[in-house]
Design an enzyme around this catalytic site. Structure first.
Site, PDB file in Angstrom:
ATOM      1  N   LYS A 141     -37.926 -55.009 -38.786  1.00 23.75           N
ATOM      2  CA  LYS A 141     -38.107 -56.030 -37.737  1.00 23.75           C
ATOM      3  C   LYS A 141     -36.771 -56.696 -37.413  1.00 23.75           C
ATOM      4  CE  LYS A 141     -41.002 -58.378 -40.298  1.00 23.75           C
ATOM      5  NZ  LYS A 141     -41.003 -57.542 -41.536  1.00 23.75           N
ATOM      6  N   ARG A 199     -47.650 -65.061 -39.717  1.00 27.51           N
ATOM      7  CA  ARG A 199     -47.802 -64.273 -40.937  1.00 27.51           C
ATOM      8  C   ARG A 199     -49.252 -64.273 -41.420  1.00 27.51           C
ATOM      9  NH1 ARG A 199     -42.440 -63.173 -42.579  1.00 27.51           N
ATOM     10  NH2 ARG A 199     -42.428 -62.311 -44.650  1.00 27.51           N
ATOM     11  N   ARG A 221     -31.087 -52.848 -49.414  1.00 32.20           N
ATOM     12  CA  ARG A 221     -30.662 -53.737 -48.321  1.00 32.20           C
ATOM     13  C   ARG A 221     -29.600 -54.727 -48.797  1.00 32.20           C
ATOM     14  NH1 ARG A 221     -34.863 -57.253 -45.063  1.00 32.20           N
ATOM     15  NH2 ARG A 221     -35.485 -57.896 -47.143  1.00 32.20           N
ATOM     16  N   ARG A 253     -30.655 -60.034 -51.466  1.00 31.86           N
ATOM     17  CA  ARG A 253     -31.604 -61.149 -51.500  1.00 31.86           C
ATOM     18  C   ARG A 253     -32.359 -61.174 -52.832  1.00 31.86           C
ATOM     19  NH1 ARG A 253     -34.882 -60.764 -45.844  1.00 31.86           N
ATOM     20  NH2 ARG A 253     -36.575 -61.182 -47.289  1.00 31.86           N
ATOM     21  N   ARG A 303     -44.643 -58.809 -52.343  1.00 29.89           N
ATOM     22  CA  ARG A 303     -44.554 -59.045 -50.893  1.00 29.89           C
ATOM     23  C   ARG A 303     -45.416 -58.040 -50.131  1.00 29.89           C
ATOM     24  NH1 ARG A 303     -38.397 -58.569 -50.113  1.00 29.89           N
ATOM     25  NH2 ARG A 303     -38.813 -58.899 -47.906  1.00 29.89           N
TER      26      ARG A 303
HETATM   27  P1  AP5 Z   1     -34.857 -55.162 -42.039  1.00 33.61           P
HETATM   28  O1  AP5 Z   1     -34.615 -54.984 -40.580  1.00 33.61           O
HETATM   29  O2  AP5 Z   1     -34.076 -56.192 -42.774  1.00 33.61           O
HETATM   30  O3  AP5 Z   1     -36.418 -55.310 -42.326  1.00 33.61           O
HETATM   31  P2  AP5 Z   1     -37.422 -56.501 -41.989  1.00 33.61           P
HETATM   32  O4  AP5 Z   1     -38.652 -55.884 -41.451  1.00 33.61           O
HETATM   33  O5  AP5 Z   1     -36.757 -57.541 -41.161  1.00 33.61           O
HETATM   34  O6  AP5 Z   1     -37.699 -56.997 -43.459  1.00 33.61           O
HETATM   35  P3  AP5 Z   1     -37.692 -58.424 -44.173  1.00 33.61           P
HETATM   36  O7  AP5 Z   1     -37.689 -58.130 -45.645  1.00 33.61           O
HETATM   37  O8  AP5 Z   1     -36.597 -59.319 -43.685  1.00 33.61           O
HETATM   38  O9  AP5 Z   1     -39.023 -58.968 -43.766  1.00 33.61           O
HETATM   39  P4  AP5 Z   1     -39.939 -59.854 -44.534  1.00 33.61           P
HETATM   40  O10 AP5 Z   1     -40.967 -59.958 -43.525  1.00 33.61           O
HETATM   41  O11 AP5 Z   1     -40.422 -59.511 -45.873  1.00 33.61           O
HETATM   42  O12 AP5 Z   1     -38.982 -61.063 -44.955  1.00 33.61           O
HETATM   43  P5  AP5 Z   1     -38.731 -62.470 -44.335  1.00 33.61           P
HETATM   44  O13 AP5 Z   1     -37.294 -62.738 -44.413  1.00 33.61           O
HETATM   45  O14 AP5 Z   1     -39.438 -62.597 -43.031  1.00 33.61           O
HETATM   46  O15 AP5 Z   1     -34.597 -53.714 -42.717  1.00 33.61           O
HETATM   47  C1  AP5 Z   1     -34.708 -53.537 -44.127  1.00 33.61           C
HETATM   48  C2  AP5 Z   1     -33.621 -52.531 -44.577  1.00 33.61           C
HETATM   49  O16 AP5 Z   1     -33.895 -51.247 -43.988  1.00 33.61           O
HETATM   50  C3  AP5 Z   1     -32.191 -52.898 -44.132  1.00 33.61           C
HETATM   51  O17 AP5 Z   1     -31.290 -52.524 -45.147  1.00 33.61           O
HETATM   52  C4  AP5 Z   1     -31.963 -52.059 -42.854  1.00 33.61           C
HETATM   53  O18 AP5 Z   1     -30.596 -51.759 -42.682  1.00 33.61           O
HETATM   54  C5  AP5 Z   1     -32.813 -50.819 -43.172  1.00 33.61           C
HETATM   55  N1  AP5 Z   1     -33.409 -50.222 -41.967  1.00 33.61           N
HETATM   56  C6  AP5 Z   1     -34.000 -50.877 -40.919  1.00 33.61           C
HETATM   57  N2  AP5 Z   1     -34.475 -49.992 -40.022  1.00 33.61           N
HETATM   58  C7  AP5 Z   1     -34.201 -48.744 -40.523  1.00 33.61           C
HETATM   59  C8  AP5 Z   1     -34.449 -47.418 -40.054  1.00 33.61           C
HETATM   60  N3  AP5 Z   1     -35.091 -47.171 -38.881  1.00 33.61           N
HETATM   61  N4  AP5 Z   1     -34.047 -46.373 -40.814  1.00 33.61           N
HETATM   62  C9  AP5 Z   1     -33.401 -46.598 -42.004  1.00 33.61           C
HETATM   63  N5  AP5 Z   1     -33.124 -47.831 -42.495  1.00 33.61           N
HETATM   64  C10 AP5 Z   1     -33.521 -48.902 -41.762  1.00 33.61           C
HETATM   65  O19 AP5 Z   1     -39.530 -63.411 -45.349  1.00 33.61           O
HETATM   66  C11 AP5 Z   1     -39.076 -63.664 -46.672  1.00 33.61           C
HETATM   67  C12 AP5 Z   1     -40.015 -64.655 -47.330  1.00 33.61           C
HETATM   68  O20 AP5 Z   1     -40.004 -65.900 -46.614  1.00 33.61           O
HETATM   69  C13 AP5 Z   1     -41.495 -64.251 -47.371  1.00 33.61           C
HETATM   70  O21 AP5 Z   1     -41.782 -63.402 -48.478  1.00 33.61           O
HETATM   71  C14 AP5 Z   1     -42.179 -65.608 -47.465  1.00 33.61           C
HETATM   72  O22 AP5 Z   1     -42.124 -66.110 -48.762  1.00 33.61           O
HETATM   73  C15 AP5 Z   1     -41.317 -66.474 -46.573  1.00 33.61           C
HETATM   74  N6  AP5 Z   1     -41.771 -66.504 -45.169  1.00 33.61           N
HETATM   75  C16 AP5 Z   1     -41.125 -65.998 -44.081  1.00 33.61           C
HETATM   76  N7  AP5 Z   1     -41.840 -66.216 -42.961  1.00 33.61           N
HETATM   77  C17 AP5 Z   1     -42.955 -66.869 -43.339  1.00 33.61           C
HETATM   78  C18 AP5 Z   1     -44.096 -67.351 -42.632  1.00 33.61           C
HETATM   79  N8  AP5 Z   1     -44.228 -67.196 -41.302  1.00 33.61           N
HETATM   80  N9  AP5 Z   1     -45.070 -67.973 -43.335  1.00 33.61           N
HETATM   81  C19 AP5 Z   1     -44.958 -68.148 -44.668  1.00 33.61           C
HETATM   82  N10 AP5 Z   1     -43.915 -67.701 -45.402  1.00 33.61           N
HETATM   83  C20 AP5 Z   1     -42.922 -67.067 -44.744  1.00 33.61           C
END
Ligand code: AP5
Length: 208
Positions: A13, A88, A127, A154, A165
């Site tokens: 994402k 979420r 990552r 991270r 997660r």
């Molecule tokens: P990346 O693009 O970073 O993936 P992402 O989908 O953004 O993953 P996140 O881990 O950031 O999402 P998340 O939803 O768990 O975490 P968030 O920060 O929102 O890609 C991942 C890796 O793959 C990278 O190395 C990239 O280079 C590689 N890649 C990407 N595309 C690729 C491809 N096509 N081919 C090969 N490689 C590729 O949330 C973290 C925490 O915050 C949560 O666990 C929760 O505790 C809290 N939180 C966040 N939002 C909320 C909410 N709305 N409500 C409650 N708690 C929340």
């Protein structure tokens, strides 16, 4: 462009959002980035959020919703936004609908980046994220290609937290796929392909 990005942790994402922001200048509203900034700043919100994030659980809605409302009110979001990581759960989706209705804005699409769990575990384990600008890339990329900052792993990209997660996603976030299908704005892209191939489909699905 006013869209929501859906997908499991590590689906890509943030990676797709970075490309859309670079090409179209819309605001990237990542609740994960906002929460990590609060943790880094050791604010009251950050201190409260950290234990949930480290456990792979959702941070309570009351904390996250306030952050998102404040961010949506900022000037750059008036030109369009990509919500990444919000909503979420169903409660957050309903709050978002009400908030946007109050602002006279309609969501144009909820874009699901679809990737199998076994691929996700590999991606998250390797990552690396930029300390300064939150740019994400894979291990070995250092310094940050966007701003020259230092890359780090991270805390929640450790194997035991990744598994939690993924459970949280399956139980609480995955139901949003049907929610947005029911609202007739769901679009789906196969995220298990090279980044630029996924991005070409993203643009096409969004009519860009
Ligand atoms: P990346 O693009 O970073 O993936 P992402 O989908 O953004 O993953 P996140 O881990 O950031 O999402 P998340 O939803 O768990 O975490 P968030 O920060 O929102 O890609 C991942 C890796 O793959 C990278 O190395 C990239 O280079 C590689 N890649 C990407 N595309 C690729 C491809 N096509 N081919 C090969 N490689 C590729 O949330 C973290 C925490 O915050 C949560 O666990 C929760 O505790 C809290 N939180 C966040 N939002 C909320 C909410 N709305 N409500 C409650 N708690 C929340």
């Amino acid at each position: 462009m006013n869209i929501v990005l859906l997908g499991a942790p590590g689906a890509g994402k943030g990676t797709q959002a970075q490309k859309l922001v670079a090409d179209y200048g819309v605001a990237h509203i990542s609740t994960g980035d906002l929460l990590r900034a609060a943790v880094k700043a050791q604010s009251e919100l950050g201190k409260e959020a950290k234990s949930y994030m480290d456990a792979g659980q959702l941070v309570p809605d009351s904390l996250v919703v306030k952050l998102v409302k404040e961010r949506l009110a900022q000037d750059d979001a008036q030109r369009g936004f990509i919500l990444d990581g919000f909503p979420r759960n169903l409660q957050q989706a309903e709050v978002l609908d009400a908030e946007l209705a109050g602002m006279g804005i309609a969501l144009e699409a909820a874009l699901l980046v679809d990737v199998k769990p076994e691929i996700i575990i590999d991606r998250l384990s390797s990552r690396r994220t930029c300390h300064s600008c939150n740019y994400t890339a894979t291990a070995g990329v250092d310094p940050c290609p966007r701003c020259g900052g230092e890359m780090y792993q991270r805390d929640d990209d450790k194997p035991e937290t990744i598994a939690k997660r993924l459970d949280t996603y399956a139980n609480q976030t995955a139901p949003l796929v049907e929610y947005y299908r029911g609202h007739d704005i769901l679009k789906e892209v196969d995220g298990d392909r090279p980044v630029d191939d996924v991005y070409a489909d993203v643009r096409s699905l969004l009519g860009l």
